[in-house]
Write an enzyme that holds these catalytic residues in place. Structure first.
Site, PDB file in Angstrom:
ATOM      1  N   ASP A  27      -8.858  43.130 -29.624  1.00 24.47           N
ATOM      2  CA  ASP A  27      -7.941  43.513 -30.685  1.00 24.47           C
ATOM      3  C   ASP A  27      -8.215  44.971 -31.076  1.00 24.47           C
ATOM      4  O   ASP A  27      -9.314  45.287 -31.545  1.00 24.47           O
ATOM      5  CB  ASP A  27      -8.172  42.577 -31.876  1.00 24.47           C
ATOM      6  CG  ASP A  27      -6.945  42.404 -32.726  1.00 24.47           C
ATOM      7  OD1 ASP A  27      -5.936  43.068 -32.450  1.00 24.47           O
ATOM      8  OD2 ASP A  27      -6.987  41.601 -33.681  1.00 24.47           O
ATOM      9  N   ASP A  28      -7.238  45.836 -30.883  1.00 24.87           N
ATOM     10  CA  ASP A  28      -7.355  47.245 -31.305  1.00 24.87           C
ATOM     11  C   ASP A  28      -8.383  48.055 -30.494  1.00 24.87           C
ATOM     12  O   ASP A  28      -8.947  49.019 -31.006  1.00 24.87           O
ATOM     13  CB  ASP A  28      -7.731  47.370 -32.795  1.00 24.87           C
ATOM     14  CG  ASP A  28      -6.606  46.945 -33.729  1.00 24.87           C
ATOM     15  OD1 ASP A  28      -5.648  46.303 -33.252  1.00 24.87           O
ATOM     16  OD2 ASP A  28      -6.685  47.243 -34.935  1.00 24.87           O
ATOM     17  N   CYS A  66      -0.060  44.731 -33.502  1.00 23.35           N
ATOM     18  CA  CYS A  66      -0.486  43.496 -32.822  1.00 23.35           C
ATOM     19  C   CYS A  66       0.643  42.577 -32.384  1.00 23.35           C
ATOM     20  O   CYS A  66       0.773  42.279 -31.195  1.00 23.35           O
ATOM     21  CB  CYS A  66      -1.421  42.685 -33.709  1.00 23.35           C
ATOM     22  SG  CYS A  66      -2.970  43.515 -34.065  1.00 23.35           S
ATOM     23  N   HIS A 120      -0.367  36.609 -31.721  1.00 20.50           N
ATOM     24  CA  HIS A 120      -0.616  36.955 -33.113  1.00 20.50           C
ATOM     25  C   HIS A 120      -0.280  35.715 -33.940  1.00 20.50           C
ATOM     26  O   HIS A 120       0.741  35.090 -33.713  1.00 20.50           O
ATOM     27  CB  HIS A 120       0.253  38.138 -33.545  1.00 20.50           C
ATOM     28  CG  HIS A 120      -0.137  38.660 -34.884  1.00 20.50           C
ATOM     29  ND1 HIS A 120      -1.176  39.548 -35.050  1.00 20.50           N
ATOM     30  CD2 HIS A 120       0.329  38.399 -36.117  1.00 20.50           C
ATOM     31  CE1 HIS A 120      -1.319  39.809 -36.333  1.00 20.50           C
ATOM     32  NE2 HIS A 120      -0.412  39.127 -37.000  1.00 20.50           N
ATOM     33  N   ASP A 312      -4.500  44.928 -27.104  1.00 21.43           N
ATOM     34  CA  ASP A 312      -3.083  44.976 -27.516  1.00 21.43           C
ATOM     35  C   ASP A 312      -2.580  46.400 -27.778  1.00 21.43           C
ATOM     36  O   ASP A 312      -1.383  46.660 -27.698  1.00 21.43           O
ATOM     37  CB  ASP A 312      -2.810  44.049 -28.711  1.00 21.43           C
ATOM     38  CG  ASP A 312      -3.762  44.259 -29.875  1.00 21.43           C
ATOM     39  OD1 ASP A 312      -4.656  45.128 -29.795  1.00 21.43           O
ATOM     40  OD2 ASP A 312      -3.605  43.541 -30.886  1.00 21.43           O
ATOM     41  N   HIS A 313      -3.477  47.313 -28.115  1.00 19.75           N
ATOM     42  CA  HIS A 313      -3.139  48.740 -28.287  1.00 19.75           C
ATOM     43  C   HIS A 313      -4.402  49.485 -28.633  1.00 19.75           C
ATOM     44  O   HIS A 313      -5.470  48.870 -28.694  1.00 19.75           O
ATOM     45  CB  HIS A 313      -2.071  48.951 -29.382  1.00 19.75           C
ATOM     46  CG  HIS A 313      -2.361  48.171 -30.616  1.00 19.75           C
ATOM     47  ND1 HIS A 313      -3.364  48.527 -31.461  1.00 19.75           N
ATOM     48  CD2 HIS A 313      -1.832  47.029 -31.110  1.00 19.75           C
ATOM     49  CE1 HIS A 313      -3.422  47.636 -32.442  1.00 19.75           C
ATOM     50  NE2 HIS A 313      -2.526  46.704 -32.250  1.00 19.75           N
TER      51      HIS A 313
END
Ligand SMILES: *[C@@H]1O[C@H](CO)[C@@H](O)[C@H](O)[C@H]1NC(C)=O
Ligand SMILES: *[C@@H]1O[C@H](CO)[C@@H](O)[C@H](O)[C@H]1NC(C)=O
Ligand SMILES: *[C@@H]1O[C@H](CO)[C@@H](O)[C@H](O)[C@H]1NC(C)=O
Ligand SMILES: *[C@@H]1O[C@H](CO)[C@@H](O)[C@H](O)[C@H]1NC(C)=O
Length: 512
Positions: A27-28, A66, A120, A312-313
């Site tokens: 995540d992130d 997300c 999510h 996710d990014h």
């Protein structure tokens, strides 16, 4: 292309193949990993995996948020197709009954299981991680997820807060553990139990870190002493950056330890000392989650399991004075992507081609041959199974030494919405609700340039108004990979802008 597939068949034979898939999503996580040349990072387990994997050097999320990014990855459709730019709609109800990546494997005889944060949570996956469609058994969520935003971080005066920076003693946390540790245990349990199974599995493990709050066992700070942390050289807001492109990192401001500092809205800046501690905590979170990934990987059978590690990014750590995601900058949109393929990637193979997260679904279909290759989604008809990405198999095979390079896509696309031309707290201009979206920042990246245009957006018809321009950005990544200098007003570059703009409006279909 045909010869590439023939070659693939030669390596693997035409027999039933059906390897397992272990899909790990963080995540992130920007590419803050040693394999991506990041010397601040300590991530030995992902490093070992990369030594027998394809390592994608230019992989990008379709939106730096997300829910839109995960739904896009998992359905291989873009935010503009899913009509999802916030957290508040479910594609099956809103647009179409699209088949997901795990669902496709489930429908072709795989056992599919979700552990932790894969979809999510909430409305965007119908409060069920897309059950009953995607998974053969109920998704697993760690019990300690409920304490995600609890007041459990120790302040210097001994009180507890909802802090941004939150190193902890695990045993003293509620239930004596942390979500990613619970997920790791569940994944290990699953892998050990399925060792002798003949049915292949698609196991998705979603780790919460390094997403904020930076809550991790405090011993991981030892790998990242503050004295070893340096600030980004480009930590000021670029003077030529349009206001609409700026994300005021509201989620950071809302944490107790940051709120106290009364940092001016919307431009800050964050004090150097805090910036350093944010970087330290981010990298400590990465080392922590890398350790857990190591435990999962120890239990995977690498001879028969395709392993994917991605995110996710990205996340800004002070570059341009920015933090968090919510933008079209490289820091927010670029992600790590590592794919181990048994008997094909026995050493590290770098893939330089431009890659998007929507490419993962068709790639895994081709690598496992779970079904016929996915068709590209047609412009008008609605198909449940198709892709808005492109299989990476040809560029992967082309990157093996014995073959010549295969041309990948010529551009990748990202986007980010805004409620207005200037940063606002209310509506939250980092992550506006669909009803508040007035502007869409569309961005195209080629091998040389990134061009972004922030234009009017009709949130009822999901249409961009390309005649209403709120801001433009042009970066030349060959001379300015940090994106410090917006070149959009350079007279000599207008012909290039004109071309890039045309491609941006035509969109992804024309850039294959
Ligand atoms: C959606 O797809 C699923 C799986 O293919 C199917 O079971 C379900 O009936 C479909 N729903 C609708 C409304 O078509
Ligand atoms: C979403 O969840 C609701 C409530 O559980 C259910 O009634 C509905 O059928 C679900 N939507 C789809 C498309 O399955
Ligand atoms: C900190 O930096 C020094 C000097 O570059 C290096 O020798 C040391 O190993 C680093 N410490 C850690 C824990 O990485
Ligand atoms: C990879 O090679 C090993 C040894 O030859 C073999 O046992 C295994 O089945 C192969 N794996 C796949 C997925 O083909």
């Amino acid at each position: 292309m045909k010869t590439i597939f023939l070659l693939f068949l030669c390596i693997f034979g035409a027999r039933a193949y059906r390897p397992n898939v272990l899909f790990i999503i963080l995540d992130d996580l920007r590419p803050a990993l040693q394999v991506y040349g990041d010397t601040t990072s300590y991530s030995p387990n992902i490093n070992s995996l990369a030594k027998k994997s394809f390592v994608f050097q230019q992989a990008y999320a379709q939106q730096a948020l997300c829910a839109p990014s995960r739904n896009s990855l998992l359905t291989s459709r873009r935010p503009d197709t899913l009509h999802l730019y916030d957290f508040y709609s479910y594609w099956r109800d809103a647009v179409g009954n699209f088949t997901t990546l795990p669902q496709h494997f489930k429908e072709h005889g795989y056992q599919t299981y979700s552990i932790g944060k894969v979809f999510h949570p909430g409305i965007s996956s119908n409060f069920s991680d897309d059950q009953p469609y995607s998974w053969t058994r109920s998704p697993y969520h760690p019990k300690t997820e409920q304490f995600k935003n609890a007041k459990v971080c120790t302040n210097s005066d001994g009180t507890l807060g909802k802090n941004l920076i939150c190193p902890v003693v695990t045993e003293f946390q509620p239930l004596g553990t942390l979500p990613d540790i619970e997920s790791t245990n569940e994944a290990v349990k699953f892998l050990q139990a399925t060792k002798t199974n003949t049915q292949p599995y698609f196991l998705a493990v979603g780790f919460h870190k390094p997403h904020i709050p930076f809550k991790f066992p405090e011993r991981y700070l030892d790998y990242h002493p503050l004295s070893n942390i340096s600030l980004p050289s480009n930590r000021v807001r670029p003077s030529l950056l349009p206001d609409v492109a700026w994300n005021p990192w509201i989620d950071i401001r809302e944490r107790d330890d940051v709120k106290k500092l009364n940092i001016p809205f919307p431009y800050g800046p964050i004090p150097d000392d805090l910036n350093k501690r944010i970087i330290q905590a981010y990298y400590a979170s990465v080392t922590y989650v890398d350790d857990l990934i190591g435990k999962v990987l120890q239990n995977a059978d690498f001879t028969n399991t395709i392993v994917v590690v991605t995110s996710d990014h990205g996340w800004s750590l002070g570059q341009h004075g920015e933090f968090s995601k919510y933008s079209n900058f490289e820091e927010a949109t670029r992600v790590p992507l590592i794919i181990h393929v048994p008997n094909l990637s026995e050493k590290r193979i770098n893939v330089d081609s431009l890659t998007e997260l929507v490419d993962i679904f068709p790639t895994l279909v081709d690598l496992t041959r779970v079904s016929e290759p996915l068709l590209r989604c047609p412009k008008s008809a609605i198909l449940n199974v198709c892709t808005e990405g492109k299989s990476l198999l040809p560029v992967m095979l082309g990157s093996l030494e014995m073959h010549k390079k295969v041309q990948g896509k010529s551009a990748i696309f990202t986007q980010h919405p805004r409620p207005g031309a200037r940063p606002t707290l209310n509506p939250n201009s980092d992550k506006p609700h669909l009803r508040d979206i007035q502007i869409m920042g569309y961005s195209i990246k080629t091998n040389v340039y990134r061009y972004s245009e922030w234009v009017g957006f009709d949130n009822e018809n999901f249409r961009a108004n390309w005649t209403k321009i709120y801001g433009r950005e042009l970066y030349n990544h060959q001379i300015d990979p940090q994106e410090n200098l917006n070149l959009e007003d350079r007279a000599d570059l207008q012909p290039i802008i004109k071309k890039l703009r045309k491609r941006l409006i035509l969109g992804w279909r024309k850039s294959y």
